[in-house]
Enzyme design. Sequence first.
Site, short mmCIF file in Angstrom:
data_model
loop_
_atom_site.label_atom_id
_atom_site.label_comp_id
_atom_site.label_asym_id
_atom_site.label_seq_id
_atom_site.Cartn_x
_atom_site.Cartn_y
_atom_site.Cartn_z
N ARG A 209 0.85 -1.18 0.00
CA ARG A 209 0.00 0.00 0.00
C ARG A 209 0.89 1.24 0.00
NH1 ARG A 209 -3.48 -2.99 -1.36
NH2 ARG A 209 -5.56 -3.30 -0.45
N GLU A 238 -3.24 7.44 -4.49
CA GLU A 238 -3.77 6.83 -5.72
C GLU A 238 -5.24 7.24 -5.91
OE1 GLU A 238 -3.33 2.59 -5.87
OE2 GLU A 238 -1.22 2.64 -5.32
N HIS A 255 0.09 0.01 -9.54
CA HIS A 255 -0.58 -0.92 -8.62
C HIS A 255 -1.04 -2.18 -9.35
CE1 HIS A 255 -3.07 -0.99 -4.64
NE2 HIS A 255 -2.66 -2.21 -4.97
#
Length: 376
Positions: A209, A238, A255
Amino acid sequence: MNIIADENMPYVAQIFAPLGNVTLVNGRQLTAEQLVDADVLLVRSVTKVNAQLMPAGHRLKFIGSATIGTDHLDTAWLEAQGIPFANTPGCNAIAVGEYAFIAMLELAAMTGCVLKNKKVGIVGAGNTGSALARCLAAYGAETLLCDPLLEAAGDSRTFHSLEILLAECDVISLHVPLTRTGEHATWYLLDEDKLSSLKPGAWLLNCCRGEVIDNRALIRVKQQRPDLRVVLDVWEGEPNPMAQLVPLVDIATPHIAGYSLEGRARGTLMLYQAIAKLLGMNDGPALASLLPAADFDRLSFGRELDENALRHLCRLVYDLRDDDKLFRANFAREGRFDQLRKNHTHRREFSALTLVNAPDFKVNWLSKLGFSGASL
């Protein structure tokens, strides 16, 4: 049964069609109005599932998230509402482990060194961290693990403190969930002080993350420490990474570390199996039946692999450099971060490539790395 599903979940319409009508939606823009008649909601990490999302008088009977983490789910609220939910721990562990391993091979090429000579610290020894550890062990690289929660739970592996990893390891790879409270909270786990304490020439990878690293601090440290090498697949804020950070990163992707076709299909199938168990149904189709043929599926070779040859072998399955180039060219455009993720449908895992007539000593470690083996 009305099923609302994120449009970026592969094979979801195909797998869930036997249960009812499947409607695909943009998970980041999902609204309560779209859920008024929904019985099942299937999401990814971009959708925040909480009281604000649920419409009044909703009839949701199951919520599934095709993700390892659950930080985007208000699990306490779901439990209070009596709504069953499931995530998919381990679904993309192989993909994330292989991504990190491949990224390290690419960094070795960039820096003119050998990965096998590096000591790698893995922070978070759950499914993805363990998958990376297996790759590195198969290849013969030394690893140190840090996971205070697993250590406290009695895991039999040897663990070390984060401070020891930062002091001793040439490579730090992050594989923790995002948690904001508690003794071992991971929000900004690597702050400016810890980033500054990395060894000279250290490599830092984040595949979990974005907010596990203080991205603003990373900008400052990287500007002062050009010796550091950084791989980021996840970003604070993000889908809008800090534009100043991207040029400072050596490998940058949107990601997608877990976005192998195998991993994504496995996640969707695991959610089907979870709801099928509630309904007393069968487990659904076999994973292999969902996957297309790989671009390269069989390879014969006749000499021992050095690291350069191994890197080229891995590129036949997944060439990380392609995603890095696409990301750098497009990340700043509105909506492109999510579009890059949505269109990411080419990635395979090592198991998609069968090595034919490889001598036994090669099959032993290459099979442990994840490749398939066969004889003519």
